[in-house]
Scaffold this active site. Sequence first.
Site, short mmCIF file in Angstrom:
data_model
loop_
_atom_site.label_atom_id
_atom_site.label_comp_id
_atom_site.label_asym_id
_atom_site.label_seq_id
_atom_site.Cartn_x
_atom_site.Cartn_y
_atom_site.Cartn_z
N CYS A 113 -2.46 8.38 3.87
CA CYS A 113 -2.12 7.92 2.32
C CYS A 113 -3.47 8.18 1.41
CB CYS A 113 -1.95 6.44 2.45
SG CYS A 113 -0.06 6.02 3.23
N GLU A 124 0.90 -1.18 -0.05
CA GLU A 124 -0.11 0.06 0.03
C GLU A 124 0.89 1.21 0.00
OE1 GLU A 124 -1.44 3.24 1.35
OE2 GLU A 124 -2.44 1.99 2.93
#
Length: 476
Positions: free
Chosen positions: A284, A250
């Site tokens: 993020c 990720e």
Amino acid sequence: MTTESDTQPITYEELLAAVQPSAGGREILDPATGELVGRAPQHILEDLESTVAAARAAQPGWAALGHEQRSAYMNRAADAFEANAEALAVLLSREQGKPLNGPNARFEVSACAAWLRATAGFELEPEVLVDDEGGRAELHYRPLGVVGAIGPWNWPMMIGVWQLAPALRMGNTVVMKPSSSTPLSVLALVHVLNTALPEGVLHAVSGDRTVGNRLVEHPDVAKIMFTGSTDAGKAIIRNSADTVKRLTMELGGNDAGIVLPDADPQAIAQDLFWGAFINTGQTCAALKRLYVHEDIYEDVVTALTETAKAMPMGIGLDENNVLGPLQNKAQYDVVANLVQAAKDSGARIVLGGNPEQDQPGYFYPTTLVADIDNNNPLVAEEQFGPALPIVRYSSVDEAIGMANGLEVGLGASVWSSDKDKAREVAARIVAGTVWINKHGAVDPRVPFGGAKQSGYGLEFGVEGLKHLGQPQVITY
């Protein structure tokens, strides 16, 4: 097996003492005040080797318990986490900088327990692929072995649970490597969970990059889960190649939001704000570049500015604050330099952009930047902080082209009063998740992963469990 007394809360001081070395260690400072939070152990390669060996030894017994018993242990671990929630939140606030209130430290700790329970409850049954006169084929998922989990500093506890929960649920054991910026939070997470888990199934090693590199290349580690920058992810991919490890990556994002001309600026302002500024922008999958149609551009800018002005920023332990500092000096400099580049280009600073030079801590004011070119560094590069560029567009095709113009695609959002129209636009955006009239709203039941250079592999839900297992087909 734990008892009710095992889940009684400990004090903040007791928690901190449990994760610090008896002597020495590396100083961890509060990013809001510069004060000493505690000392983190400095584990070395020998520590990692013994830890991986212990995790490998414990894994067959943990796998043999079966899904039902492992889930029961995970629920008891969630009980322990909830019993110690306040001490964990205070440590997280002091080390990471995020305030206790708002969608911050207490929210993160609560989410950890909820995620453990949700993951424990998922069912993953064998899939019947073929069942006819020619035979039967079933797809099963077996444990991989030892999983290495390398986490970031922005949501150290919650992302840690995102990694460890499905790994444990699937019968793997876990070795966690926390960020060097927030090791105490992850060590505390592991300490509390281990009061409820069997010995040897969950470990943490706090070391430097040498330790992290060895974890990635270690032949007895079957899979790496990583959340962090794209550049760091590429290094992990390279270093893991010789052992052909399974990977869930990720990586960095620069999420776009598109506001269609039929949106109501006042109705969406609050959700736009938190989509962009949750955790002071250090997320993020936060909204990092906002594209607004020219017909409502100024109305959106005004509504967002009014919302942002009402959000207090300051030391995390002050119950009034909902925004905190940048976690470290390097990230502060990234944000400051990108905002300066926007200023130098002639963009309009609507709010913020003027950090105080004489205050302690890495505080950068909530900043909104309008009338900015799409190619400006503040738009094209991930700022990962409390500064949002707002770009004007004329046509939906133009907005989609700009949204898809970067080599990242973690999340995105479309904002509209017409959900059918929003879904049409969402289908044209290249991103792992596209939200409508919200941004960054992850759910433990819903798979999450990136497109393009934002990574690969899925987390969350039953699909996330599958990525922590080895597929095996049995046919007869």
